[in-house]
Every structure is written in structure tokens, then in C-alpha cells.
Design a protein around this motif. Structure first.
Motif, short mmCIF file in Angstrom:
data_model
loop_
_atom_site.label_atom_id
_atom_site.label_comp_id
_atom_site.label_asym_id
_atom_site.label_seq_id
_atom_site.Cartn_x
_atom_site.Cartn_y
_atom_site.Cartn_z
N THR A 194 0.68 -1.15 0.18
CA THR A 194 0.00 0.01 -0.05
C THR A 194 0.95 1.25 0.02
O THR A 194 1.65 1.35 0.96
N ASP A 195 0.67 2.12 -0.88
CA ASP A 195 1.46 3.34 -0.93
C ASP A 195 0.73 4.46 -1.44
O ASP A 195 -0.72 4.59 -1.68
N VAL A 196 1.39 5.62 -1.26
CA VAL A 196 0.73 7.00 -1.78
C VAL A 196 1.64 7.74 -2.70
O VAL A 196 2.84 7.68 -2.58
N ALA A 197 1.01 8.17 -3.90
CA ALA A 197 1.84 8.82 -4.69
C ALA A 197 1.85 10.36 -4.54
O ALA A 197 0.76 10.91 -4.07
N ALA A 198 2.91 11.04 -5.12
CA ALA A 198 3.17 12.32 -5.01
C ALA A 198 3.81 12.93 -6.29
O ALA A 198 4.25 12.31 -6.90
N VAL A 199 2.97 14.25 -6.80
CA VAL A 199 3.87 14.68 -7.83
C VAL A 199 4.57 15.98 -7.31
O VAL A 199 3.87 16.77 -6.41
N LEU A 200 5.84 16.00 -7.41
CA LEU A 200 6.67 17.14 -6.72
C LEU A 200 7.14 17.99 -7.98
O LEU A 200 7.57 17.63 -9.04
N ARG A 201 7.03 19.41 -7.84
CA ARG A 201 7.21 20.19 -8.73
C ARG A 201 7.88 21.49 -7.98
O ARG A 201 7.65 22.05 -6.90
N CYS A 202 9.12 21.86 -8.89
CA CYS A 202 9.85 22.72 -8.49
C CYS A 202 9.59 24.18 -9.01
O CYS A 202 9.16 24.13 -10.16
N ASP A 203 9.84 25.39 -8.43
CA ASP A 203 9.66 26.80 -8.82
C ASP A 203 10.81 26.96 -9.72
O ASP A 203 11.94 26.47 -9.63
N HIS A 204 10.50 27.89 -10.85
CA HIS A 204 11.68 28.33 -11.66
C HIS A 204 12.40 29.21 -10.99
O HIS A 204 12.14 30.39 -11.29
N THR A 205 13.12 28.91 -9.87
CA THR A 205 13.98 30.10 -9.24
C THR A 205 15.25 30.10 -9.70
O THR A 205 15.89 29.01 -10.15
N GLU A 206 15.95 31.19 -9.74
CA GLU A 206 17.36 31.44 -10.03
C GLU A 206 18.23 31.07 -9.08
O GLU A 206 19.51 30.47 -9.45
N ALA A 207 18.00 31.01 -7.79
CA ALA A 207 19.00 30.88 -6.72
C ALA A 207 18.74 29.44 -6.22
O ALA A 207 17.64 28.96 -6.22
N GLY A 208 19.70 28.87 -5.35
CA GLY A 208 19.51 27.56 -4.52
C GLY A 208 19.89 26.66 -5.30
O GLY A 208 20.39 26.67 -6.42
N PRO A 209 19.78 25.33 -4.72
CA PRO A 209 20.54 24.11 -5.46
C PRO A 209 19.52 23.98 -6.79
O PRO A 209 18.37 24.33 -7.05
N PRO A 210 20.11 23.15 -7.55
CA PRO A 210 19.38 22.53 -8.66
C PRO A 210 18.05 21.80 -8.33
O PRO A 210 17.94 21.32 -7.45
N ALA A 211 17.16 22.00 -9.54
CA ALA A 211 15.95 21.45 -9.19
C ALA A 211 16.06 19.92 -8.74
O ALA A 211 15.34 19.43 -7.67
N PRO A 212 16.67 18.96 -9.43
CA PRO A 212 16.79 17.56 -9.20
C PRO A 212 17.18 17.27 -7.56
O PRO A 212 16.78 16.47 -7.05
#
Length: 408
Positions: A194-212
Motif C-alpha cells: 500500500t503506498d501513496v503517490a505524489a507529484v513534486l514540482r519545483c519553482d523556476h527560481t534562479e537561486a538555490g540548489p538545482p531542481a533535481p
């Protein structure tokens, strides 16, 4: 378009050309999607397509501004990433290049129209010829670079473990039968739990670590918060990922409650949850629900987490957005108009009805006085069409819920 990119383009080209580029790119993306539906497939692919067309139009304007006779590196990182995504999704190369040709045709048409509007008559023919020559060279170089990038990414992807894992997930999500034991080994995840699914989405930000990196970090944090017995994370695009978390059999509290209680909002990442479900078919069901929750969440960025259980009625009612818009207009009439005042009246009436016409509880939820609720409800009801006042309360409440989601 990211703010930094917009600012850089505006500094080089000017505000009006950038606005023209964005408008042209929007029309271009719509035409490409209409002619080549494979370019779509959800909100994230559409965002990638829009970014790709915007950067391509801006690159062409830069070329025309500098009048470089032989464009060498015309493809931007956004267009190349879009091309790599098509290769990973298995969109045939001829369909990718069909989209490129459609885009260049739209750009040539709109540039010709701009020349007709802004260039003096006696200079138009020379200007059109010069633009045609530059655009031909640009289109030729662009198509060649896209084809090279596509082939390189396709060859890399076909030989990767990531591609094999994605192929299994594609079969699961398409409802095709899979070898359970082989899939479990390849995915390194038990698909019979039994599991739960999620969709993860990154904002298009210029600063911070890469999206992955941000997506991986958020997924791991969510897994710890719900005490997951396993985690499966599949990259979907450059800024989105699909997540499944295996739940403990004895768990009684819903995963959304755990996540909201245990986690601070992750910087620049939004999550949409499906309902818990069991086995391979459950993985598909939960994922499809998470996609719907993600669609609804795009209209409301106030909360980092959107649980399908909270929005499933609105998700069902807005599966056909145009029909949902018509329904809201028919039921709410003038109350569906734009503006902060109309939004305030709609929200007050929505909360008042959800609290079974309880003035005190509605006032507490809205943090206003009871008299304020009374006045706003009266004013909102005056704006409703006569047919709605005498009609179905269920329809009115549904229209208010849809409006709150789509319009605020």
C-alpha cells in the motif's frame, strides 16, 4: 519566464520587443500543441514547451538585432532541455522537428506582420528579404542542433537504468500488465504494498540548489515524515518528479496530516498527494489522482502541499475547464466577476454555506465581525441570478468551490 532572464532580455532588446516575444511564443506553443499533441501531456510538459518557445523567439530577436550572418549556437539551454525531454518521453524525432518547423513558420509570419506595421513602405521589401535570409539560416541551424541533441539524449537514455525504470512505470500507469517480481527488482521498490503517490514540482527560481537536488531532498524528507517503508522517485521533467511512498500497514493517520505536522514548507517545492492505494493498480490510481491535485494546486500557491482528498470534488468538476467556467458564470452571474471585492463576497458566501449558515462560525473562520458576514452574504445573494436563488443549493456551493479554486 524567470525574472533574471526577463530582465536580461529587456536590457538588450527593450521592454516592448520582449512583451512581443512572450505573446508570440504563447501563440506558437498553442499552435504546436494543436498540430503535434505529443508535445503536451500535462502541466509540466506545457511549462517546458512555453519556456522553450519563449527562449527561441528571444534568440531569434537577438540574431536579428546583431545581424550575425551565420548563426552557430542558436539553440538555447531551454530549447535543448525541451528536446532532451522529448527524447526521454519517446516523442519521435520527426514530430519534434515538426514542432520546430511550425514554430519558425509562426515567427516568420508575425515578424512579417510587424514589418508591415512599423517599417516605411519604401523600405519593407529590403527589410523582409533580410529577415527571411537570417531566419532561414537560424531555422536551419536550430533544426540541426535539435536533431543532434535529440539523438545524443535518446542513445544515452536507452542505455540507462533510469530508462528501464521509467519504462516499467509507463507500463504501470498505462494499465498494462507487468512482471511483478522483475518490476520490483528493477525499481528496487515493492509494487505490491500500500503506498501513496505524489507529484513534486519545483519553482523556476534562479537561486538555490538545482531542481533535481531539491526534489530528491524533499522526497527523502517526506519519506521520513510518514515513516515510509520504501521510496520510489522517478524524474518526469527537469523540474518535476513522481514519488511513491510505501506506507506501514499499522498506519492510521493520513500521510497529509503527518506531512503538514512534521515538515516546514520546502523552499521552492510543491507537492500534490494522491490517496493511499494498494498494489500495482493502486500505484496508478494514486498517481493519476496526484496529477489532478497538482493541476488544482497550480491555481493556489499559498500551501506547499495539496491533498487530493481535499480537492477531489473540484478536480472532478473542473476536468473540463471550459465547461467549469461556463457553469460558474451561469450559477454565480455577476458574483463571478473579477476583482478583490467580488472575491471577498464569494469567499464569505462560500464559508457561510459550508458552515450551514452559522454566522458565528463563519465569522470566526473569516476573522471578521458577525455583522460583516451578514452584510456580505446579503450583498452576494443580491448579485446572484434569480434562477440561482430559487435553484439547487448543491449547484451554488459547487460553483463557489470551483470559483475559489480557479479565481481565488
Amino acid at each position: 519566464m524567470p525574472q533574471a532572464a526577463a530582465a536580461a532580455a529587456t536590457e538588450t532588446l527593450g521592454a516592448d520587443p520582449v512583451r512581443w516575444a512572450v505573446q508570440t511564443a504563447a501563440v506558437m506553443a498553442a499552435e504546436i500543441l494543436d498540430e503535434v499533441p505529443e508535445h503536451g501531456g500535462g502541466q509540466a510538459p506545457m511549462t517546458t514547451l512555453r519556456r522553450s518557445t519563449e527562449s527561441a523567439v528571444l534568440a531569434a530577436l537577438h540574431l536579428l538585432l546583431t545581424q550575425h550572418p551565420r548563426p552557430v549556437a542558436v539553440s538555447t539551454e531551454e530549447t535543448l532541455e525541451g528536446c532532451r525531454e522529448f527524447a526521454r518521453r519517446g516523442v519521435p524525432l520527426d514530430r519534434v522537428l515538426r514542432g520546430v518547423r511550425l514554430g519558425h513558420a509562426r515567427l516568420a509570419h508575425d515578424l512579417a506582420a510587424a514589418i508591415e506595421e512599423h517599417v516605411p513602405f519604401d523600405q519593407r521589401l529590403a527589410e523582409l528579404r533580410e529577415v527571411d535570409e537570417l531566419l532561414f539560416a537560424y531555422a536551419d541551424a536550430h533544426a540541426s542542433q535539435m536533431a543532434e541533441e535529440y539523438i545524443a539524449e535518446r542513445d544515452r537514455w536507452r542505455g540507462s537504468d533510469e530508462a528501464a525504470r521509467r519504462a516499467i512505470i509507463d507500463d504501470l500507469l498505462a494499465g498494462r500488465p507487468v512482471d511483478v517480481q522483475a518490476a520490483t527488482r528493477r525499481l528496487r521498490y515493492d509494487i505490491c504494498r500500500t503506498d501513496v503517490a505524489a507529484v513534486l514540482r519545483c519553482d523556476h527560481t534562479e537561486a538555490g540548489p538545482p531542481a533535481p537536488e531539491r526534489l530528491q531532498r524533499t522526497a527523502a524528507t517526506m519519506a521520513r515524515a510518514v515513516r515510509a517503508a520504501g521510496m520510489l522517485l522517478i524524474p518526469a521533467t527537469d523540474t518535476t518528479a513522481w514519488l511513491w511512498l510505501a506506507l506501514s500497514a499499522e498506519e492510521t493517520v493520513g500521510p497529509a496530516e503527518h506531512l503538514r505536522d512534521a515538515l516546514d514548507p520546502p523552499a521552492g517545492v510543491h507537492a500534490a498527494l494522491g490517496p493511499p492505494a494498494h498494489g500495482p493498480h493502486g500505484m496508478r490510481r494514486s498517481h493519476l489522482a496526484a496529477l489532478q491535485a497538482d493541476r488544482i494546486a497550480l491555481h493556489n500557491t499559498n500551501d506547499w502541499l495539496c491533498d487530493y482528498q481535499d480537492v477531489r470534488l473540484v478536480a472532478l468538476a473542473t476536468a473540463e475547464p471550459e465547461h467549469a467556467h461556463w457553469f460558474v458564470q451561469d450559477i454565480l452571474g455577476p458574483l463571478a466577476s473579477d476583482g478583490a471585492r467580488m472575491q471577498e463576497l464569494r469567499e464569505t458566501l462560500r464559508v457561510y454555506l459550508s458552515e450551514e449558515r452559522g454566522l458565528r462560525t463563519a465569522a470566526d473562520r473569516l476573522h471578521v465581525a458577525r455583522n460583516t458576514v451578514t452584510y456580505r452574504v446579503k450583498r452576494a445573494q443580491e448579485l446572484l441570478p434569480t434562477s440561482t436563488n430559487a435553484g439547487n443549493l448543491l449547484e451554488l456551493r459547487l460553483a463557489l468551490e470551483i470559483a475559489q479554486t480557479l479565481y481565488g
